[in-house]
Design an enzyme around this catalytic site. Structure first.
Site: not given
Ligand code: GAR
Length: 207
Positions: A181-182, A110, A112, A153
């Site tokens: 950036e990450a 996952n 996070h 998590d």
């Molecule tokens: C990302 O920032 C991811 O890290 C977060 O949701 C966003 C999805 O964006 N995930 C969480 O918060 C999970 N707990 P995306 O659909 O553009 O990849």
């Protein structure tokens, strides 16, 4: 070499999925192959991205299921059908049950959007994570890729990257910086790292 068959589970925009697709197309995911993209919302833009790159997709919505068990059973059936080795949660906004995660030890990762153990666990997802980081006043945040177990998590950390919080940040601005950036760097790198390990195990089992 038997490639690690990957299922990417998504809920929304799919920018992290896009980075995995780019990595695959640019040869940065040599040990893995995205075999299916599964969304828990039919209108997830991530599905568009998958279609554009001719990847198989499926939609499993909770509203069409009697309960969470049926929701997870439908996902499990798709994983079996596609001979999936590795599940990548890329913005998948649903917590998988212990029954589900215990079937896939070290086979679910996952992303996070914070430095675990900060701003994580139940209720911390998407922009809420960045809002919490700003409310607390941390000067550094970041992203974490980790294995998924029964604790939200709480599984073993695979990679982390720090990102500065800057004056004037809003949750949206911070989210974008953390992604650029990450997240978008970490997720393809971690996917290849884990995919390589699984591919080697498959190779040895076949020898
Ligand atoms: C990302 O920032 C991811 O890290 C977060 O949701 C966003 C999805 O964006 N995930 C969480 O918060 C999970 N707990 P995306 O659909 O553009 O990849």
């Amino acid at each position: 070499m038997l490639k690690t068959q990957i299922a990417v589970l998504v809920s929304g925009g799919g920018t992290n999925l896009q980075q995995l697709i780019n990595a695959q197309e640019e040869g940065r995911l040599p040990h893995g192959e995205i075999a299916i993209v599964i969304a828990n919302h039919a209108d997830a833009y991530a599905l568009e991205r998958a279609h554009r790159h001719h990847l198989p997709t499926a939609v499993v919505e909770k509203k069409d299921c009697a309960d969470n068990r049926e929701f997870e059973q439908k996902i499990l059936a798709l994983l079996e059908e596609k001979h999936i080795d590795l599940i990548i949660l890329a913005g998948f906004m649903t917590i998988l049950s212990a029954d589900f995660t215990s079937r896939w030890p070290k086979r679910i990762i996952n992303i996070h959007p914070a430095l675990i153990p900060s701003f994580c666990g139940k209720g911390y997802y998407g922009l809420k994570v960045h809002q919490a980081a700003l409310d607390y006043g941390v000067k550094v945040t970041g992203a974490t890729v980790h294995f998924v177990n029964e604790i939200p998590d709480g599984g073993e950390i695979i990679m982390q990257k720090a990102v500065d919080v800057l004056p004037g940040d809003t949750p949206e601005i911070l989210q974008k910086r953390v992604m650029e950036e990450a997240e978008w760097i970490l997720l393809p790198a971690a996917a290849e790292l884990v995919a390589q390990k699984i591919a080697e195990e498959k190779e040895n089992a076949n020898a």
